[in-house]
Every structure is written in structure tokens, then in C-alpha cells.
Design a protein around this motif. Structure first.
Motif, PDB file in Angstrom:
ATOM      1  N   HIS A  18       0.847  -1.202   0.000  1.00  0.00           N
ATOM      2  CA  HIS A  18       0.000   0.000   0.000  1.00  0.00           C
ATOM      3  C   HIS A  18       0.884   1.255   0.000  1.00  0.00           C
ATOM      4  CE1 HIS A  18      -3.551  -2.470   0.585  1.00  0.00           C
ATOM      5  NE2 HIS A  18      -2.825  -3.155   1.441  1.00  0.00           N
ATOM      6  N   ASP A  19       1.972   1.187   0.747  1.00  0.00           N
ATOM      7  CA  ASP A  19       2.931   2.300   0.731  1.00  0.00           C
ATOM      8  C   ASP A  19       3.501   2.476  -0.676  1.00  0.00           C
ATOM      9  OD1 ASP A  19       2.645   2.784   3.433  1.00  0.00           O
ATOM     10  OD2 ASP A  19       4.461   1.713   4.027  1.00  0.00           O
ATOM     11  N   ARG A  20       3.848   1.360  -1.293  1.00  0.00           N
ATOM     12  CA  ARG A  20       4.465   1.410  -2.627  1.00  0.00           C
ATOM     13  C   ARG A  20       3.528   2.107  -3.610  1.00  0.00           C
ATOM     14  NH1 ARG A  20       8.176  -2.273  -5.555  1.00  0.00           N
ATOM     15  NH2 ARG A  20       8.588  -3.169  -3.513  1.00  0.00           N
ATOM     16  N   ARG A  21       2.251   1.716  -3.561  1.00  0.00           N
ATOM     17  CA  ARG A  21       1.262   2.332  -4.457  1.00  0.00           C
ATOM     18  C   ARG A  21       1.064   3.813  -4.142  1.00  0.00           C
ATOM     19  NH1 ARG A  21      -1.482  -2.493  -4.572  1.00  0.00           N
ATOM     20  NH2 ARG A  21      -2.620  -2.117  -2.648  1.00  0.00           N
ATOM     21  N   ALA A  22       1.170   4.138  -2.838  1.00  0.00           N
ATOM     22  CA  ALA A  22       0.857   5.507  -2.408  1.00  0.00           C
ATOM     23  C   ALA A  22       1.989   6.489  -2.705  1.00  0.00           C
ATOM     24  CB  ALA A  22       0.557   5.510  -0.912  1.00  0.00           C
ATOM     25  N   ARG A  23       3.231   5.997  -2.765  1.00  0.00           N
ATOM     26  CA  ARG A  23       4.365   6.921  -2.919  1.00  0.00           C
ATOM     27  C   ARG A  23       4.127   7.881  -4.083  1.00  0.00           C
ATOM     28  NH1 ARG A  23       9.405   5.386  -0.329  1.00  0.00           N
ATOM     29  NH2 ARG A  23       9.047   3.479   0.894  1.00  0.00           N
ATOM     30  N   ASN A  24       4.420   9.133  -3.860  1.00  0.00           N
ATOM     31  CA  ASN A  24       4.115  10.179  -4.845  1.00  0.00           C
ATOM     32  C   ASN A  24       5.121  10.122  -6.006  1.00  0.00           C
ATOM     33  OD1 ASN A  24       4.508  13.100  -5.884  1.00  0.00           O
ATOM     34  ND2 ASN A  24       2.508  13.093  -4.889  1.00  0.00           N
ATOM     35  N   SER A  25       4.597   9.888  -7.216  1.00  0.00           N
ATOM     36  CA  SER A  25       5.491   9.665  -8.369  1.00  0.00           C
ATOM     37  C   SER A  25       6.330  10.889  -8.738  1.00  0.00           C
ATOM     38  CB  SER A  25       4.697   9.210  -9.590  1.00  0.00           C
ATOM     39  OG  SER A  25       4.062   8.012  -9.287  1.00  0.00           O
ATOM     40  N   PRO A  26       5.734  12.109  -8.839  1.00  0.00           N
ATOM     41  CA  PRO A  26       6.591  13.259  -9.162  1.00  0.00           C
ATOM     42  C   PRO A  26       7.706  13.475  -8.125  1.00  0.00           C
ATOM     43  CG  PRO A  26       4.289  13.822  -9.503  1.00  0.00           C
ATOM     44  CD  PRO A  26       4.299  12.467  -8.853  1.00  0.00           C
ATOM     45  N   VAL A  27       7.431  13.162  -6.873  1.00  0.00           N
ATOM     46  CA  VAL A  27       8.481  13.317  -5.852  1.00  0.00           C
ATOM     47  C   VAL A  27       9.595  12.299  -6.122  1.00  0.00           C
ATOM     48  CG1 VAL A  27       9.021  13.115  -3.388  1.00  0.00           C
ATOM     49  CG2 VAL A  27       6.950  14.320  -4.122  1.00  0.00           C
ATOM     50  N   ILE A  28       9.215  11.069  -6.437  1.00  0.00           N
ATOM     51  CA  ILE A  28      10.228  10.050  -6.751  1.00  0.00           C
ATOM     52  C   ILE A  28      11.018  10.458  -8.003  1.00  0.00           C
ATOM     53  CG2 ILE A  28      10.560   7.684  -7.576  1.00  0.00           C
ATOM     54  CD1 ILE A  28       8.575   6.738  -5.621  1.00  0.00           C
ATOM     55  N   GLU A  29      10.315  11.032  -8.982  1.00  0.00           N
ATOM     56  CA  GLU A  29      11.028  11.462 -10.202  1.00  0.00           C
ATOM     57  C   GLU A  29      12.045  12.556  -9.881  1.00  0.00           C
ATOM     58  OE1 GLU A  29       7.754  12.364 -12.823  1.00  0.00           O
ATOM     59  OE2 GLU A  29       7.186  10.232 -12.763  1.00  0.00           O
ATOM     60  N   ALA A  30      11.703  13.429  -8.938  1.00  0.00           N
ATOM     61  CA  ALA A  30      12.664  14.474  -8.526  1.00  0.00           C
ATOM     62  C   ALA A  30      13.891  13.837  -7.876  1.00  0.00           C
ATOM     63  CB  ALA A  30      11.997  15.457  -7.565  1.00  0.00           C
ATOM     64  N   VAL A  31      13.671  12.760  -7.128  1.00  0.00           N
ATOM     65  CA  VAL A  31      14.798  12.054  -6.483  1.00  0.00           C
ATOM     66  C   VAL A  31      15.690  11.433  -7.557  1.00  0.00           C
ATOM     67  CG1 VAL A  31      15.453  10.138  -4.963  1.00  0.00           C
ATOM     68  CG2 VAL A  31      13.434  11.528  -4.414  1.00  0.00           C
ATOM     69  N   THR A  32      15.074  10.695  -8.477  1.00  0.00           N
ATOM     70  CA  THR A  32      15.885   9.968  -9.471  1.00  0.00           C
ATOM     71  C   THR A  32      16.588  10.961 -10.413  1.00  0.00           C
ATOM     72  OG1 THR A  32      13.934   9.655 -10.869  1.00  0.00           O
ATOM     73  CG2 THR A  32      14.485   7.861  -9.378  1.00  0.00           C
TER      74      THR A  32
END
Ligand SMILES: C[S@@+](CC[C@H](N)C(=O)[O-])C[C@H]1O[C@@H](n2cnc3c(N)ncnc32)[C@H](O)[C@@H]1O
Length: 267
Positions: A14-28
Motif C-alpha cells: 500500500h505504501d508502494r502504491r501511495a508513494r508520490n510519483s513526481p516526488v520520486i522522479e525528482a529524487v531519481t
């Protein structure tokens, strides 16, 4: 405060699904171009953030998983390809945050931690990461928003009790609870960081029965501990909500916030 491996395993998808994609894209995007990265994951549990980020970082990765719970760290990933290394580092972050950040580090990560920490500890995190000019990805901080459907007359009182319980001591002094993410964002901005942020809500559908029951039971226990709602009302509320879950009629949304704080080139 201790967290069972079973609970962390239940929440991880559920955490995996919830993680905010644009935030992850900023990290990567920030790490793109580095030939290898060293990541420190604070309060790692069994490695949920490692498992979420690992496939998204196409480079050699060296992870230090930091937690004070040896039985969770013992479940950290072990057999890995040669370009990925994971080292479990037992550490009490309340005492030794600074030591956890020492050495070569490209990124600090954490998930489901900040709502547990105190104002002082959060300030330490900001000061210590800013002093080292480290980017910080903090996922899944509870933000106090809860929607249950269908609604029940006691929901509002229970959520108020849960939010009060979130402010009690979870091992780092009085916890920030739902104030944690906005406080952290504000403080990183004040020390010249650039922020990406977004919601990362849990959205439980009627079929997500197991996690709904677990979450509702936890909320009932929190309301009991706070003691402002008669226990018989808490028990009756839990029974009504569990009956709805069993009947496949319950949906729940739980608000969370993710952010990525990056030191700007010039301060
Ligand atoms: C809600 S769990 C989140 C675990 C993991 N980040 C995840 O998302 O699955 C909070 C974690 O904080 C850890 N923790 C709590 N107090 C700690 C402390 N003083 N030092 C280090 N870790 C701590 C717990 O052992 C637990 O693994």
C-alpha cells in the motif's frame, strides 16, 4: 515504540502504491548521471524504501539501512546482485543520528518516520543534513486526513483521538504527528533547500480487508489510550466498522505526504 515485521509487510504494497510519483522522479533526476550512489535509509525497518527505489535507480547502489530494531534489520535483503550492496547498521537514531549520516552519502531517505519524531529531533535532522548538504527523500508522513466510507457518527471523534495520540511520545520525545511534514518542509526551505512535495495517501478499497481491520483496530487502541471517548463507544464503533469491512462495503483513505528536499547549488 516497536513495529512488527508482519505490520510492515502488510503495509508495504500500500505504501508502494501511495508513494508520490513526481516526488520520486525528482529524487531519481537528482541522482541521474552519478556512476554509483550511497544511500542512508533512516528507520529502515526491513527495507521498504530500498525495495521501492532500487529498481528506479539504474546505477550501482550502496545502501545503509539504519534502525534500532534488530529483528527488523535481520530481515533486510541479503542475496543481491554485485552492483547492489545493503548493510544493516543497528543505531538508536534518537541518540546517534549524526553518526548515521557520517561518511560518504549521496541521498538520505526515510519513510513513515517523521510523524513519530519530536520537534527537536526534526530540527537536528534538518541541521545535520544541511551541514552535509545532503538531499533528503522523506515518504509517507501521516498528515491527519482520514476519510471513511460509509461514514459513521463516531468517526470524527475517533480521528481526533488518533491525531491526539500521534502527538504522544514515540521514543523521540513528544511527537509532531500530522505537523511533521509541513514543519520539515518549512525548515528545509529556510535553510535554502528546494522542495518537491505531494500527497501519498493510502487508498483502501473494499477488498483491502486485512489492512483495513489492522488500521481500524490500531485507531480503536489509540482512542482507548487517549481516554476521552467512553470505551463502550470505541468498542461499538470498531464493531460497526469491522462489520462493514467484512461485508465488503468499507473504503478508507488515510492522508500522507512525501517530499524531496534538495540543497540548491548556491545558498
Ligand atoms: C513505521 S516504521 C517504518 C519502517 C520503514 N521505514 C517502512 O517504511 O517500512 C518506523 C521505524 O522506525 C524505527 N525506529 C523507531 N525508533 C527508532 C530509533 N530510536 N532509532 C532507530 N529506529 C527507530 C522502528 O524500528 C521502525 O522500523
Amino acid at each position: 515504540m516497536s513495529f512488527s515485521a508482519a505490520w510492515l509487510e502488510l503495509r508495504e504494497p500500500h505504501d508502494r502504491r501511495a508513494r508520490n510519483s513526481p516526488v520520486i522522479e525528482a529524487v531519481t533526476a537528482t541522482l541521474a548521471g552519478l556512476p554509483s550512489v550511497t544511500i542512508v535509509d533512516l528507520a529502515s525497518g526491513t527495507g521498504s524504501t530500498f525495495r521501492a527505489l532500487r529498481p528506479l535507480l539504474g546505477v550501482r547502489q550502496s545502501w545503509r539501512l539504519i534502525d534500532n530494531d534488530l529483528s527488523l534489520l535481520a530481515r533486510a535483503p541479503q542475496s543481491l546482485p554485485p552492483d547492489i550492496s545493503v548493510t544493516a547498521v543497528p543505531t538508536d537514531l534518537n541518540r546517534d543520528l549524526e553518526a548515521a549520516l557520517d561518511g560518504p552519502v549521496d541521498l538520505v531517505t526515510t519513510s513513515a518516520l517523521l510523524d513519530l519524531v519530536s520537534d527537536d529531533w526534526l530540527q537536528r535532522l534538518v541541521v545535520e543534513t544541511a551541514a552535509r548538504r545532503l538531499p533528503v527523500y522523506a515518504a509517507l508522513s501521516y498528515d491527519g486526513r482520514v476519510e471513511m466510507s460509509p461514514a459513521d457518527a463516531t468517526d470524527e471523534q475517533i480521528v481526533a483521538a488518533v491525531n491526539a495520540h500521534q502527538r504522544t511520545d514515540k521514543g523521540f520525545g513528544l511527537a509532531l504527528g500530522r505537523e511533521a511534514a509541513p514543519q520539515a518542509i518549512q525548515r528545509f526551505e529556510r535553510v535554502g533547500y528546494t522542495l518537491a512535495q505531494g500527497q501519498s495517501d493510502w487508498v483502501f478499497a473494499p477488498n483491502d480487508r486485512e489492512i483495513q481491520v489492522e488500521v481500524l483496530s490500531g485507531w480503536a487502541a489509540a482512542a482507548r489510550d487517549i481516554g476521552e471517548i467512553p470505551l463502550s463507544d470505541v468498542i461499538a464503533w470498531l464493531k460497526r466498522r469491522r462489520d462493514l469491512v467484512t461485508a465488503g462495503r468499507s473504503s478508507i483513505r488515510v492522508g500522507h505526504v512525501d517530499f524531496f528536499a534538495r540543497p540548491t547549488a548556491t545558498r
